[in-house]
Design an enzyme around this catalytic site. Structure first.
Site, PDB file in Angstrom:
ATOM      1  N   GLU A  26       7.031  -9.968  15.860  1.00 26.97           N
ATOM      2  CA  GLU A  26       6.633 -10.400  17.194  1.00 26.97           C
ATOM      3  C   GLU A  26       6.912 -11.891  17.386  1.00 26.97           C
ATOM      4  OE1 GLU A  26       2.738 -10.159  20.131  1.00 26.97           O
ATOM      5  OE2 GLU A  26       2.651  -9.282  18.142  1.00 26.97           O
TER       6      GLU A  26
ATOM      7  N   ARG B 280       0.819  -1.221   0.000  1.00 25.67           N
ATOM      8  CA  ARG B 280       0.000   0.000   0.000  1.00 25.67           C
ATOM      9  C   ARG B 280       0.850   1.267   0.000  1.00 25.67           C
ATOM     10  NH1 ARG B 280      -2.874  -3.811   3.045  1.00 25.67           N
ATOM     11  NH2 ARG B 280      -1.928  -3.021   4.936  1.00 25.67           N
TER      12      ARG B 280
END
Length: 172
Positions: A97, A60
């Protein structure tokens, strides 16, 4: 203009507890899209950011990076996930993460005298933006700053980024 009103919230996507900020509704609104690009351009100029290139993060970041590059009379260079670019690449691996990921840029796209502005639609934890900055600095570019449409303030992504100008248009 109320850009937040043009961004659709999708609860529990891509998993329960997450609210996805969907920019497709902003992209489909001609006035909102023009306002977004014009405002990014104005803010970059006000911050004295004069990049040689806009570097857009997959995918994007491409949508906002190309028209911003046009407005700032700069070139555009994509940073992509592994295996998406056809020529020789520079690569950086970064921590997620749970695991790692990597980003790539064509080896012949930029060099050590180029001033670049990193653009994406959204900054959350700042991990991808930081990895992009690391990749660009590794090849000798001068990173001028960052520009995002959306910033998720609670995730404190700014803390991961270098002390450079950060432009964001909508805060959550």
């Amino acid at each position: 203009m109320d850009l937040k009103g043009l961004i659709r919230d999708i609860p529990n996507f891509p998993k329960p507890g997450i609210v996805f900020r969907d920019i497709t509704t902003l992209l489909s609104d001609a006035e909102g899209l023009r306002y977004t690009i014009d405002t990014l351009t104005e803010k970059c100029k006000a911050a004295n950011l004069s990049p040689d290139y806009i570097v857009g993060m997959e995918s994007r970041g491409f949508l906002f990076g190309v028209p911003l590059a046009y407005q700032l009379n700069a070139g555009f260079v994509p940073v992509r996930k592994p295996g998406k670019l056809p020529a020789a690449v520079h690569q950086v691996e970064y921590e997620l993460e749970y695991g790692t990921d990597s980003l790539e840029i064509h080896q012949d796209a930029l060099n050590n005298h180029h001033n670049v502005l990193i653009v994406d639609d959204l900054m959350a934890t700042g991990g991808t933006a930081k990895a992009t900055a690391d990749l660009l600095e590794k090849i000798g570019c001068n990173v001028l700053g960052f520009a995002f449409i959306i910033e998720l303030k609670a995730l404190e992504g700014r803390k991961k980024l270098p002390n450079l100008p950060i432009i964001s248009l909508v805060d959550y």
